[in-house]
Structures are given as structure tokens and as C-alpha cells.
Scaffold this motif. Structure first.
Motif, short mmCIF file in Angstrom:
data_model
loop_
_atom_site.label_atom_id
_atom_site.label_comp_id
_atom_site.label_asym_id
_atom_site.label_seq_id
_atom_site.Cartn_x
_atom_site.Cartn_y
_atom_site.Cartn_z
N GLY A 47 0.79 -1.22 0.00
CA GLY A 47 0.00 0.00 0.00
C GLY A 47 0.82 1.28 0.00
O GLY A 47 0.28 2.35 0.22
N THR B 75 4.56 4.49 4.13
CA THR B 75 5.97 4.77 4.44
C THR B 75 6.09 5.44 5.81
O THR B 75 5.09 5.75 6.43
CB THR B 75 6.58 5.71 3.38
N GLU B 76 7.31 5.69 6.20
CA GLU B 76 7.54 6.34 7.49
C GLU B 76 6.92 7.74 7.45
O GLU B 76 6.80 8.34 6.39
CB GLU B 76 9.04 6.42 7.78
N ALA B 77 6.53 8.21 8.63
CA ALA B 77 5.94 9.54 8.70
C ALA B 77 7.01 10.58 8.40
O ALA B 77 8.18 10.39 8.70
CB ALA B 77 5.36 9.76 10.09
N GLY C 277 -5.67 0.59 -3.57
CA GLY C 277 -4.25 0.93 -3.69
C GLY C 277 -3.57 1.04 -2.33
O GLY C 277 -2.40 0.70 -2.18
N MET C 278 -4.32 1.53 -1.34
CA MET C 278 -3.75 1.63 0.02
C MET C 278 -3.94 0.34 0.80
O MET C 278 -3.58 0.28 1.98
CB MET C 278 -4.42 2.78 0.78
N ARG C 279 -4.53 -0.65 0.12
CA ARG C 279 -4.71 -2.00 0.70
C ARG C 279 -5.53 -1.97 1.99
O ARG C 279 -5.17 -2.58 3.00
CB ARG C 279 -3.34 -2.65 0.93
N ARG D 268 -5.54 -8.51 2.10
CA ARG D 268 -5.64 -7.08 2.50
C ARG D 268 -6.11 -6.21 1.33
O ARG D 268 -5.42 -5.30 0.86
CB ARG D 268 -4.30 -6.54 3.01
N LYS E 159 -3.24 -2.86 10.22
CA LYS E 159 -1.86 -2.85 9.75
C LYS E 159 -1.45 -1.39 9.57
O LYS E 159 -2.14 -0.64 8.90
CB LYS E 159 -1.83 -3.54 8.37
N ASN E 160 -0.36 -1.00 10.18
CA ASN E 160 0.10 0.40 10.11
C ASN E 160 -0.99 1.43 10.39
O ASN E 160 -1.22 2.33 9.60
CB ASN E 160 0.69 0.69 8.72
N PRO F 71 4.33 6.56 13.86
CA PRO F 71 3.65 7.34 12.82
C PRO F 71 4.03 6.90 11.41
O PRO F 71 5.17 6.50 11.15
CB PRO F 71 4.11 8.78 13.08
N VAL F 72 3.03 6.90 10.51
CA VAL F 72 3.25 6.49 9.11
C VAL F 72 2.61 7.50 8.16
O VAL F 72 1.78 8.31 8.57
CB VAL F 72 2.66 5.10 8.82
N THR F 73 3.02 7.42 6.91
CA THR F 73 2.43 8.25 5.87
C THR F 73 1.60 7.34 4.96
O THR F 73 2.10 6.32 4.49
CB THR F 73 3.54 8.91 5.01
N TYR F 74 0.35 7.72 4.74
CA TYR F 74 -0.49 7.04 3.74
C TYR F 74 -0.59 7.92 2.50
O TYR F 74 -0.72 9.14 2.63
CB TYR F 74 -1.91 6.82 4.29
N PRO G 187 1.66 8.51 -0.24
CA PRO G 187 2.77 9.35 -0.73
C PRO G 187 2.84 9.33 -2.26
O PRO G 187 2.22 8.47 -2.90
CB PRO G 187 4.01 8.67 -0.13
N VAL H 70 4.31 8.33 -5.56
CA VAL H 70 5.15 7.23 -6.02
C VAL H 70 5.26 7.33 -7.55
O VAL H 70 4.28 7.22 -8.25
CB VAL H 70 4.58 5.84 -5.61
N PHE I 231 4.16 -1.56 -6.57
CA PHE I 231 2.95 -1.60 -5.72
C PHE I 231 1.77 -2.21 -6.47
O PHE I 231 0.94 -2.90 -5.87
CB PHE I 231 2.63 -0.20 -5.19
#
Lengths: 94, 339
Positions: free
Chosen positions: A10, A13-15, B97-99, B160, B197-198, B206-209, B211, B213, B221
Motif C-alpha cells: 500500500g 511509508t515512514e511519517a 491501492g492503500m490495501r 488485504r 496494519k500500520n 507514525p506512518v504516511t499514507y 505518498p 510514487v 505496488f
């Protein structure tokens, strides 16, 4: 480079933010700061859409050229001193 | 075994959602799926579920809110039909796409124009290639069973992906038929606890949804999504096997009806398959070897298995509920021999 088997699904990535990317590379015009004409009003800092004006101890410093996209808003808003702008736009590569 | 009750298709779906008890539902009403969320909203109001119900201003927003809630770490569901699904289209790709394993009921209804609230399959077919798993259902019982299984399939580690359960508008959604419900405990145990998940709400990690690509990684992906889709087929069968243990009802990738020695095979989705089974019986009584194949898992489409099942037939007819202009040529139409 990682392949599809290793990458997190998906594209999660890291924040972070654009801070770690050089997003100023496509700039066509480059702002130049003329310190002697600067009254430290910080209008440029307020108006900059890319947070590309560095400020330390309440005083503006050099541009962050990694993130400045050369939009020219700072130069437009700059009141300057006695009719002389403290920011001027110059063509890149000249 | 659970209770046997006479209900509408929409009621069956709402009941499944009550038993699933998702964390978040975001929905916008549209005929003929309105009753699903209307009934579910009363479950929320009466404290029968713990769900956060988000009433939004459009289906685009409904799917957007589902995506946000799913990325936050919740088990998320919604329902829609026709123009509603069409308005979601952009966001359907974002969810897959973001699963994000969002599960949605699609009560099939024709797309305008001309405006028609009744069920053809143009809505679901339009979302065929959005990266969502699609399970199609002949009747209320199958829609109920599919929705419960869809949770397990979508959330499976090898998959997923978001999943859509389709059933026909009005013919199923608003008709009352007798069906069997599982008990609340059985459903709860079958679906298990959602493992995010994440999740965005895990503030310590913390994560980024979403981004940017670019071409260097984009296809990596897409390949992951493709592989997940390929995995889905086995997961569907595995979940069906487990479901049979708790329900006594067995499901496959598709249903075969008197297809074994059939010379003429009819392929048909959803409620029309029920009618077709009567037609098959009628022709069998007259000594004509007709059989039926009703796809259940339509995305990913089990090409090989379907081809094998149809390999004995001399003539294969595919019946589309609805007519997509110019897709079917006149040469493809055929007639059953009159006895």
C-alpha cells in the motif's frame, strides 16, 4: 532498490514531510535577498507558501533553496526600504 | 444452528452488519440500498452496535471517510448502489491501492440515463477493475453469507484488499424470502478481531499514507496488488470451508447446477441464476442437456476453473443482466433448440 516483495504494501511509508526532499529543483527564478534593504518585517516569512524563509531569533536569514520553488510571492510582498526591494527575482542559471 | 426468518435482502445485510459490529460505517443513502443503512442506523441509535456512524454529504465522501477510518485502524463497512458507486469510483482505487480491507454491499442497480432504480449490473461491472474483490449473490441467504465471509477474505494477511458483495436491487433487496441466520456468537467468533496494519492512530509509530510514487516504484505496488488478488482465490475457498463448518452451507468460486454432462451451458450472475435453474430443469425434463454456471467470485475471476467447468459444453451462453451497448455482438446470441 527494493522490489515488490520487500516493500511495505500500500506504499505506506515512514511519517515525514517534504523536509527531507529537494523540492526546489524545478525553480526557474531564484529570489535574492539584499540584506541592506531589509527592514525585518518578516512579510516574506508569512507569505512564503513553502516555508523557505529561514528565521532565527526573530530575524530572517538566507533562503532555503532546497524548498523554494521561485514563485516570487516574497519579492512581490517585500516593502523594502526607501523604495528599494530587499528581495529580487533573478533567472536561474544566469 | 441459527434462526430461520423471512426477511428482505436489505434486512439480511443490515443484520449481518449488526453481527459484524464494525468500528466505523460511513454511508449516503441511495435506492435500493438505502434500507441497509436505515436499518443499521437504528441499530446504532439503539445501542445494538458500537459503530461510529458517519452520515456524509455524498458517496464520494462516504468512501473517503471509510478510507480514513480504515487507515486509522478500524474495521469499516458501507453500502451503496448505482450512481452512488459511480460517484465513489475515484476513491475505490484509493481504498484498494492503500490495501484497506473496507467491506461494502453493492445493491445492484442500473446506471442512468435513462434513470432506472431497478437492478441491472452496470454499476458493479463498472467497478470490476478497481482492485476490489467482488462476490456476487443469488439471494438474501448468499448475500448474508458472502458479507460475513468477505470480512475474513478482505482482512486476510495474504489479501488485504477491499471487498464488495453484490446482490440484485429490488428482486433481492426488497423481496421477502426465508433464510437462516447464524447466531451472534458464531459470527463474532468466525470473523475474529480486526488486526489493523500500520494504523494512523498508533501515534507511537507514525506512518504516511498516500505518498507520491513515481514510475520507479509505481509498478512494484501494482504488482503487490496483483499478487494479493491472485492469493484471494485460495483464501476465498479456505474461508468458505471454515464457513461451512459453522453454517452447514457450502460455497465455492462458482456454483454448478446440472453442469456435469451438460451440452449447453448457461453462465449467469445473481438472482437471474435462480430463474435459470428452473429453465434448466424444464429443459432437462424434455431430455435436453442444459446446465448452469453461476459465478460467485467475479474479481479475481477464476479463469481456469471456469474454463474447466465449461469444457464439456458444446454451446456456452453468457447472460448479462443489463445490456452494455456494443459489447455483445449479434453473432454471439444463440437460441435453445425448441423441443
Amino acid at each position: 532498490m527494493k522490489g515488490w516483495r520487500e516493500l511495505e504494501i500500500g506504499a505506506i511509508t515512514e511519517a515525514g514531510s517534504a523536509d527531507s526532499y529537494n523540492t526546489g529543483s524545478w525553480r526557474a527564478f531564484r529570489p535574492r535577498w539584499i540584506e541592506e534593504n531589509c527592514i525585518q518585517c518578516l512579510f516574506c516569512w508569512i507569505y512564503c507558501p513553502d516555508s523557505a524563509i529561514t528565521v532565527k531569533d526573530g530575524k530572517r536569514g538566507e533562503f532555503d533553496y532546497n524548498h523554494c520553488k521561485g514563485c516570487g510571492i516574497c519579492a512581490m510582498e517585500c516593502p523594502g526600504k526607501k523604495g528599494k526591494k530587499a528581495i529580487v527575482m533573478e533567472e536561474e542559471g544566469k | 444452528m441459527g434462526k430461520k426468518l423471512a426477511v428482505t435482502g436489505n434486512q439480511a445485510i443490515a443484520e449481518a452488519m449488526r453481527q459484524i459490529n464494525p468500528d466505523v460505517c460511513a454511508a449516503y443513502p441511495i435506492t435500493p440500498s438505502t434500507e441497509v443503512m436505515q436499518r443499521f442506523a437504528s441499530f446504532v441509535a439503539n445501542g445494538k452496535v458500537d459503530t461510529e456512524l458517519v452520515t456524509v454529504e455524498s458517496e464520494h465522501s462516504a468512501m473517503s471517510a471509510c478510507i480514513g477510518a480504515s487507515a486509522a485502524g478500524g474495521r469499516v463497512m458501507t453500502a451503496t448502489s448505482s450512481q452512488g458507486l459511480a460517484l465513489m469510483w475515484e476513491m475505490l482505487h484509493i481504498a484498494s491501492g492503500m490495501r484497506l480491507p473496507v467491506v461494502m454491499t453493492l445493491v445492484n442497480r442500473a446506471l442512468s440515463a435513462p434513470i432506472n432504480i431497478h437492478g441491472d449490473h452496470s454499476d458493479g461491472m463498472g467497478a470490476r477493475d478497481c482492485g476490489w474483490i467482488q462476490l456476487w449473490s443469488e439471494n438474501a441467504q448468499e448475500a448474508y453469507d458472502n458479507l460475513i465471509q468477505a470480512i475474513r477474505i478482505a482482512e486476510h494477511d495474504d489479501v488485504r484488499l477491499p471487498a464488495m458483495v453484490c446482490m440484485d436491487g429490488f428482486i433481492i433487496s426488497h423481496s421477502i424470502e426465508s433464510m437462516e441466520f447464524l447466531s451472534d456468537d458464531v459470527v463474532k467468533e468466525f470473523i475474529g478481531e480486526f488486526k489493523p496494519k500500520n494504523p494512523l492512530l498508533d501515534v507511537n509509530n507514525p506512518v504516511t499514507y498516500g505518498p507520491l510514487v513515481l514510475p520507479d516504484f509505481f509498478m512494484e505496488f501494482k504488482r503487490q496488488q496483483h499478487e494479493a488478488m491472485l492469493n484471494a482465490k485460495d483464501v476465498v475457498l479456505q474461508v468458505a470451508k471454515e464457513f461451512e463448518k459453522v453454517s452447514g452451507r457450502s460455497y465455492g468460486l462458482f456454483e454448478e447446477y446440472r453442469l456435469d454432462d451438460a451440452e449447453i451451458a448457461i453462465v449467469v450472475l445473481n438472482s437471474a441464476a435462480g430463474t435459470c435453474k428452473d429453465v434448466v430443469d424444464e429443459y432437462r425434463d424434455r431430455g435436453i442437456k442444459v446446465g448452469l454456471l453461476k459465478p460467485r467470485l467475479f474479481r479475481p475471476f477464476p479463469y481456469k476453473e471456469v474454463a474447466d467447468a465449461l469444457s464439456g459444453a458444446k454451446v456456452i451462453g453468457a447472460y448479462l443482466t443489463g445490456l452494455t451497448p456494443l459489447v455483445v455482438s449479434d453473432q454471439c446470441t444463440w437460441r435453445l433448440p425448441q423441443p
